[in-house]
Write a protein that holds these residues in place. Structure first.
Motif, PDB file in Angstrom:
ATOM      1  N   ARG A 181       0.853   1.508  11.257  1.00  9.97           N
ATOM      2  CA  ARG A 181       1.577   2.779  11.422  1.00  9.97           C
ATOM      3  C   ARG A 181       2.217   3.221  10.098  1.00  9.97           C
ATOM      4  N   GLN A 182       2.805   2.294   9.357  1.00  9.20           N
ATOM      5  CA  GLN A 182       3.431   2.631   8.078  1.00  9.20           C
ATOM      6  C   GLN A 182       2.384   3.041   7.041  1.00  9.20           C
ATOM      7  N   ARG A 183       1.246   2.365   7.067  1.00  7.67           N
ATOM      8  CA  ARG A 183       0.158   2.718   6.141  1.00  7.67           C
ATOM      9  C   ARG A 183      -0.372   4.113   6.465  1.00  7.67           C
ATOM     10  N   THR A 184      -0.545   4.412   7.749  1.00  8.07           N
ATOM     11  CA  THR A 184      -1.027   5.735   8.156  1.00  8.07           C
ATOM     12  C   THR A 184      -0.029   6.816   7.751  1.00  8.07           C
ATOM     13  N   ALA A 185       1.249   6.556   7.944  1.00  4.96           N
ATOM     14  CA  ALA A 185       2.280   7.520   7.564  1.00  4.96           C
ATOM     15  C   ALA A 185       2.298   7.746   6.056  1.00  4.96           C
ATOM     16  N   THR A 186       2.060   6.691   5.279  1.00  4.04           N
ATOM     17  CA  THR A 186       1.998   6.836   3.817  1.00  4.04           C
ATOM     18  C   THR A 186       0.793   7.686   3.429  1.00  4.04           C
ATOM     19  N   ARG A 187      -0.347   7.430   4.052  1.00  2.00           N
ATOM     20  CA  ARG A 187      -1.543   8.254   3.794  1.00  2.00           C
ATOM     21  C   ARG A 187      -1.262   9.708   4.173  1.00  2.00           C
ATOM     22  N   ASN A 188      -0.602   9.915   5.316  1.00  2.40           N
ATOM     23  CA  ASN A 188      -0.261  11.275   5.748  1.00  2.40           C
ATOM     24  C   ASN A 188       0.661  11.967   4.750  1.00  2.40           C
ATOM     25  N   ALA A 189       1.613  11.229   4.196  1.00  2.70           N
ATOM     26  CA  ALA A 189       2.508  11.800   3.186  1.00  2.70           C
ATOM     27  C   ALA A 189       1.704  12.303   1.991  1.00  2.70           C
ATOM     28  N   GLY A 190       0.728  11.510   1.551  1.00  3.07           N
ATOM     29  CA  GLY A 190      -0.129  11.946   0.449  1.00  3.07           C
ATOM     30  C   GLY A 190      -0.904  13.201   0.794  1.00  3.07           C
ATOM     31  N   GLU A 191      -1.429  13.243   2.001  1.00  4.59           N
ATOM     32  CA  GLU A 191      -2.202  14.412   2.423  1.00  4.59           C
ATOM     33  C   GLU A 191      -1.315  15.640   2.581  1.00  4.59           C
ATOM     34  N   ILE A 192      -0.095  15.477   3.093  1.00  2.00           N
ATOM     35  CA  ILE A 192       0.850  16.587   3.183  1.00  2.00           C
ATOM     36  C   ILE A 192       1.147  17.120   1.781  1.00  2.00           C
ATOM     37  N   ALA A 193       1.200  16.221   0.807  1.00  2.00           N
ATOM     38  CA  ALA A 193       1.459  16.608  -0.587  1.00  2.00           C
ATOM     39  C   ALA A 193       0.230  17.244  -1.249  1.00  2.00           C
ATOM     40  N   GLY A 194      -0.881  17.320  -0.513  1.00  5.03           N
ATOM     41  CA  GLY A 194      -2.075  17.962  -1.049  1.00  5.03           C
ATOM     42  C   GLY A 194      -3.033  17.030  -1.757  1.00  5.03           C
ATOM     43  N   LEU A 195      -2.861  15.741  -1.566  1.00  4.13           N
ATOM     44  CA  LEU A 195      -3.712  14.754  -2.240  1.00  4.13           C
ATOM     45  C   LEU A 195      -4.814  14.242  -1.324  1.00  4.13           C
ATOM     46  N   THR A 196      -5.922  13.898  -1.922  1.00  6.54           N
ATOM     47  CA  THR A 196      -6.897  13.040  -1.271  1.00  6.54           C
ATOM     48  C   THR A 196      -6.452  11.626  -1.603  1.00  6.54           C
ATOM     49  N   VAL A 197      -6.123  10.845  -0.590  1.00  3.46           N
ATOM     50  CA  VAL A 197      -5.683   9.466  -0.819  1.00  3.46           C
ATOM     51  C   VAL A 197      -6.932   8.600  -0.788  1.00  3.46           C
ATOM     52  N   ASP A 198      -7.394   8.224  -1.975  1.00  4.11           N
ATOM     53  CA  ASP A 198      -8.620   7.439  -2.084  1.00  4.11           C
ATOM     54  C   ASP A 198      -8.472   6.064  -1.462  1.00  4.11           C
ATOM     55  N   GLN A 199      -7.292   5.473  -1.628  1.00  5.98           N
ATOM     56  CA  GLN A 199      -7.083   4.131  -1.088  1.00  5.98           C
ATOM     57  C   GLN A 199      -5.604   3.816  -1.072  1.00  5.98           C
ATOM     58  N   LEU A 200      -5.194   3.012  -0.112  1.00  8.84           N
ATOM     59  CA  LEU A 200      -3.869   2.403  -0.097  1.00  8.84           C
ATOM     60  C   LEU A 200      -4.074   0.958  -0.531  1.00  8.84           C
ATOM     61  N   VAL A 201      -3.349   0.540  -1.539  1.00  8.02           N
ATOM     62  CA  VAL A 201      -3.520  -0.809  -2.092  1.00  8.02           C
ATOM     63  C   VAL A 201      -2.232  -1.602  -1.885  1.00  8.02           C
ATOM     64  N   PRO A 202      -2.301  -2.756  -1.230  1.00  8.60           N
ATOM     65  CA  PRO A 202      -1.105  -3.591  -1.093  1.00  8.60           C
ATOM     66  C   PRO A 202      -0.573  -3.972  -2.479  1.00  8.60           C
ATOM     67  N   GLU A 203       0.728  -3.975  -2.635  1.00  8.40           N
ATOM     68  CA  GLU A 203       1.338  -4.238  -3.936  1.00  8.40           C
ATOM     69  C   GLU A 203       0.894  -5.552  -4.575  1.00  8.40           C
ATOM     70  N   PRO A 204       0.772  -6.660  -3.833  1.00  7.30           N
ATOM     71  CA  PRO A 204       0.288  -7.884  -4.481  1.00  7.30           C
ATOM     72  C   PRO A 204      -1.134  -7.716  -5.035  1.00  7.30           C
ATOM     73  N   SER A 205      -1.966  -6.991  -4.320  1.00 10.78           N
ATOM     74  CA  SER A 205      -3.334  -6.745  -4.813  1.00 10.78           C
ATOM     75  C   SER A 205      -3.300  -5.906  -6.085  1.00 10.78           C
ATOM     76  N   ALA A 206      -2.417  -4.924  -6.122  1.00  5.01           N
ATOM     77  CA  ALA A 206      -2.296  -4.087  -7.317  1.00  5.01           C
ATOM     78  C   ALA A 206      -1.857  -4.933  -8.513  1.00  5.01           C
ATOM     79  N   ALA A 207      -0.953  -5.879  -8.273  1.00  5.72           N
ATOM     80  CA  ALA A 207      -0.497  -6.747  -9.357  1.00  5.72           C
ATOM     81  C   ALA A 207      -1.639  -7.601  -9.893  1.00  5.72           C
ATOM     82  N   VAL A 208      -2.439  -8.167  -8.994  1.00  5.42           N
ATOM     83  CA  VAL A 208      -3.568  -8.998  -9.415  1.00  5.42           C
ATOM     84  C   VAL A 208      -4.597  -8.163 -10.178  1.00  5.42           C
TER      85      VAL A 208
END
Length: 167
Positions: A129-156
């Motif tokens: 639900r939180q991931r979907t809401a984050t994607r929705n926030a991006g779309e409301i802002a006019g973005l195509t959200v290519d991917q949601l990346v978990p922070e540990p994965s982004a660090a690696v």
């Protein structure tokens, strides 16, 4: 992956601060906001008249106008709740979208190019639900959200990118 007009950027939509980065000349770099800072406070203020203020300007009003200002909205993203700001109500993803719009606008001005897509980091513990809401926030802002990346994965990924450049 969808075709976009400008570069895909990476955004850390943080609880207290938000940052936007892009890869330029083979190196990921943070893109400063309009004030010249790499980090934008994740704070929104809705004045009586005029557009919402985001970032440092909003943060400066947090103590003086708490009924019109919200911070740490990320803690509520994905909840079925409304946030009251100056008599109007917003869902947490709508407030988060205002933050995303601001960092995108600042980056577009700084880079002199439109930005229409992003990769957004999310905490590893975020629910669906939180991931979907984050994607929705991006779309409301006019973005195509290519991917949601978990922070540990982004660090690696960042670490691997850095090691590969040194290698």
């Amino acid at each position: 992956m969808p075709q976009t007009d400008g570069p895909t950027v990476g955004i850390d939509l943080g609880t207290t601060r938000t940052a936007l980065a892009r890869v330029g000349n083979g190196t990921p770099t943070l893109v400063p906001n309009a004030g010249g800072y790499d980090l934008t406070p994740s704070v929104v203020h809705v004045p009586q008249n005029g557009p919402a203020l985001v970032g440092r300007e909003a943060s400066d009003r947090l103590l003086m106008a708490p009924d019109r200002t919200v911070a740490e909205v990320k803690r509520r993203i994905g909840e079925e709740t409304e946030i009251s700001l100056g008599g109007d109500t917003y869902r947490p993803e709508e407030v988060s979208a205002l933050i995303l719009e601001k960092v995108i606008e600042d980056a577009e001005d700084r880079l002199d190019t439109p930005i229409s897509s992003a990769v957004i980091t999310v905490p590893a513990y975020f629910t669906g639900r939180q991931r979907t809401a984050t994607r929705n926030a991006g779309e409301i802002a006019g973005l195509t959200v290519d991917q949601l990346v978990p922070e540990p994965s982004a660090a690696v990924l960042a670490y691997g990118f850095h090691r590969q450049k040194l290698g």
